[in-house]
Design an enzyme around this catalytic site. Structure first.
Site, PDB file in Angstrom:
ATOM      1  N   SER A   1       0.845  -1.184   0.000  1.00 57.84           N
ATOM      2  CA  SER A   1       0.000   0.000   0.000  1.00 57.84           C
ATOM      3  C   SER A   1       0.881   1.235   0.000  1.00 57.84           C
ATOM      4  CB  SER A   1      -0.911   0.015   1.228  1.00 57.84           C
ATOM      5  OG  SER A   1      -1.765   1.151   1.219  1.00 57.84           O
TER       6      SER A   1
ATOM      7  N   HIS B   1       2.126  12.148  -0.715  1.00 57.98           N
ATOM      8  CA  HIS B   1       1.714  13.532  -0.461  1.00 57.98           C
ATOM      9  C   HIS B   1       2.808  14.461  -0.990  1.00 57.98           C
ATOM     10  CE1 HIS B   1      -1.779  12.504   1.924  1.00 57.98           C
ATOM     11  NE2 HIS B   1      -1.046  11.650   2.617  1.00 57.98           N
TER      12      HIS B   1
ATOM     13  N   HIS C   1      -2.781   7.368  -4.254  1.00 60.09           N
ATOM     14  CA  HIS C   1      -2.834   6.174  -3.415  1.00 60.09           C
ATOM     15  C   HIS C   1      -2.912   4.946  -4.307  1.00 60.09           C
ATOM     16  CE1 HIS C   1      -5.741   3.032  -2.052  1.00 60.09           C
ATOM     17  NE2 HIS C   1      -4.894   2.958  -1.045  1.00 60.09           N
TER      18      HIS C   1
ATOM     19  N   ASN D   1      -2.940   0.341  -3.845  1.00 63.28           N
ATOM     20  CA  ASN D   1      -2.910  -0.811  -2.950  1.00 63.28           C
ATOM     21  C   ASN D   1      -3.190  -2.057  -3.769  1.00 63.28           C
ATOM     22  OD1 ASN D   1      -4.946  -2.753  -1.286  1.00 63.28           O
ATOM     23  ND2 ASN D   1      -3.328  -1.963   0.051  1.00 63.28           N
TER      24      ASN D   1
ATOM     25  N   ARG E   1      -3.365  -6.432  -2.896  1.00 66.06           N
ATOM     26  CA  ARG E   1      -3.335  -7.319  -1.746  1.00 66.06           C
ATOM     27  C   ARG E   1      -3.945  -8.683  -2.094  1.00 66.06           C
ATOM     28  NH1 ARG E   1      -7.097  -3.455  -1.608  1.00 66.06           N
ATOM     29  NH2 ARG E   1      -9.273  -4.084  -1.328  1.00 66.06           N
TER      30      ARG E   1
ATOM     31  N   HIS F   1      -6.486   7.980 -16.456  1.00 64.02           N
ATOM     32  CA  HIS F   1      -7.521   7.006 -16.796  1.00 64.02           C
ATOM     33  C   HIS F   1      -7.179   6.215 -18.056  1.00 64.02           C
ATOM     34  CE1 HIS F   1     -10.654   7.514 -13.759  1.00 64.02           C
ATOM     35  NE2 HIS F   1     -10.187   8.750 -13.651  1.00 64.02           N
TER      36      HIS F   1
ATOM     37  N   HIS G   1     -20.502  11.844   3.839  1.00 64.23           N
ATOM     38  CA  HIS G   1     -20.912  12.943   4.706  1.00 64.23           C
ATOM     39  C   HIS G   1     -20.659  14.305   4.056  1.00 64.23           C
ATOM     40  CE1 HIS G   1     -16.659  12.313   5.507  1.00 64.23           C
ATOM     41  NE2 HIS G   1     -16.582  13.513   6.061  1.00 64.23           N
TER      42      HIS G   1
ATOM     43  N   ARG H   1       0.383  -2.754  12.998  1.00 61.01           N
ATOM     44  CA  ARG H   1       1.307  -1.734  13.498  1.00 61.01           C
ATOM     45  C   ARG H   1       0.726  -0.350  13.192  1.00 61.01           C
ATOM     46  NH1 ARG H   1       6.140   1.007  11.395  1.00 61.01           N
ATOM     47  NH2 ARG H   1       7.599   1.363  13.114  1.00 61.01           N
TER      48      ARG H   1
END
Length: 303
Positions: free
Chosen positions: A91, A95, A105, A107, A109, A144, A174, A259
């Site tokens: 991952s 910034h 970002h 990731n 897995r 894209h 939200h 961790r």
């Protein structure tokens, strides 16, 4: 039949290649922490701090296991409650220093659970997404296009399906806004069998540098001032909100006794919150809102 060792080897290599790519652009070096998890497994977390291009870049590899799945993993798969498990993944969150270089970002897995009396249950997941503060149409389109091309060998609908999944997942309910301009997201990938699912996961992992580094190269020297920097810090607050409120990976890591420093290295090193702030109408900052609505970027943006 699965091949956990092959996935493990690929992901460790991917972490190496990602870090080498970021170091070549930035000129700095990653520091590495190797860690062990008392419940089982461990990992190596790499962070580049205060670089010339990246204010903070974190690339983590983990291979962890446990006797019982946490609630975040069984909410959608109640049949796995109480099953021993093992998960391996890479991952990253980048910034950048310059507000004109997007945050990003990625990731990838692999997860395997072994319920008592049943065959192992496994799946792949992952993806990548882009969070600009001052969007450039050419960058969004490039992002894209690389995502579409990575998906192309896996069927005509793969890009559209996983792009739409990304739009749904990286959405701040939200706030009623997307986290950025999307990309790819998938989970529970197993229906095509292990080899094909693993091949797709490699395609996604291998595509990230091709998608991101050209954008970094184009924007890293763009002049900016205090206004742009303050807006970047304000918008990073949305990133914090998503990761701490909605992100299932964060919840899984914390609930499974992971961790903490490695889980939360995705958060920006500097951020600001301001009550009820709104940009000036017609400003470059107000323009961002038009990009936080999921859309078909490849048809709506010019070639």
């Amino acid at each position: 039949m699965t091949d956990f060792a092959a996935v493990h080897a690929y992901l460790r290599s991917l972490q190496d290649r990602l870090c080498a790519g970021f170091e070549a652009v930035d000129g700095g070096q990653f520091a590495q922490d190797e860690w062990q998890r008392p419940e089982g497994g461990g990992g190596r977390s790499r962070v580049l701090k205060e670089g010339a291009v990246f204010e903070q870049a974190g690339v983590g590899f983990s291979d962890v296991s446990g006797a019982t799945l946490p609630a975040s993993a069984t909410a959608h798969r109640p049949e796995l409650a109480g099953a021993p498990w093992r998960a391996v993944g890479v991952s990253l969150v980048i910034h950048p220093r310059n507000p004109y270089v997007p945050t990003s970002h990625a990731n990838v897995r692999f997860f395997e659970a072994r319920p008592e009396g049943r065959d192992p249950i496994w799946w792949f997941g992952g993806g990548f997404d882009l969070t600009p503060f001052y969007p450039v149409d050419a960058d969004v389109r490039h992002w894209h296009e690389v995502a579409r091309d990575a998906c192309a060998p896996f069927g005509d609908q793969r890009y559209a399906e996983h792009k739409a999944w990304c739009d749904r997942y990286f959405f701040l309910k939200h706030r009623n806004e997307a986290r950025g301009v999307g990309g790819l997201f998938y989970d529970d990938l197993h229906a095509d069998g292990f080899e094909k699912s693993f091949e797709y996961t490699r395609a996604v992992g291998d595509a990230f540098l091709d998608a991101y580094l050209p954008i970094v190269q184009r924007r890293k020297e763009t002049p900016y001032g205090e206004r742009e920097r303050e807006f970047q810090l304000y918008r990073r607050g949305r990133y914090v909100e998503f990761n701490l409120v909605w992100d299932r990976g964060t919840l899984f890591g914390l609930q499974s006794g992971g961790r903490t420093e490695s889980i939360l290295m995705s958060l920006p090193p500097r951020v600001r919150f301001e009550y009820a702030w709104t940009p000036d109408p017609g400003s470059a900052e107000a323009r961002l809102a038009h990009y936080l609505i999921p859309r078909d970027w490849l048809t709506e943006l010019p070639q």
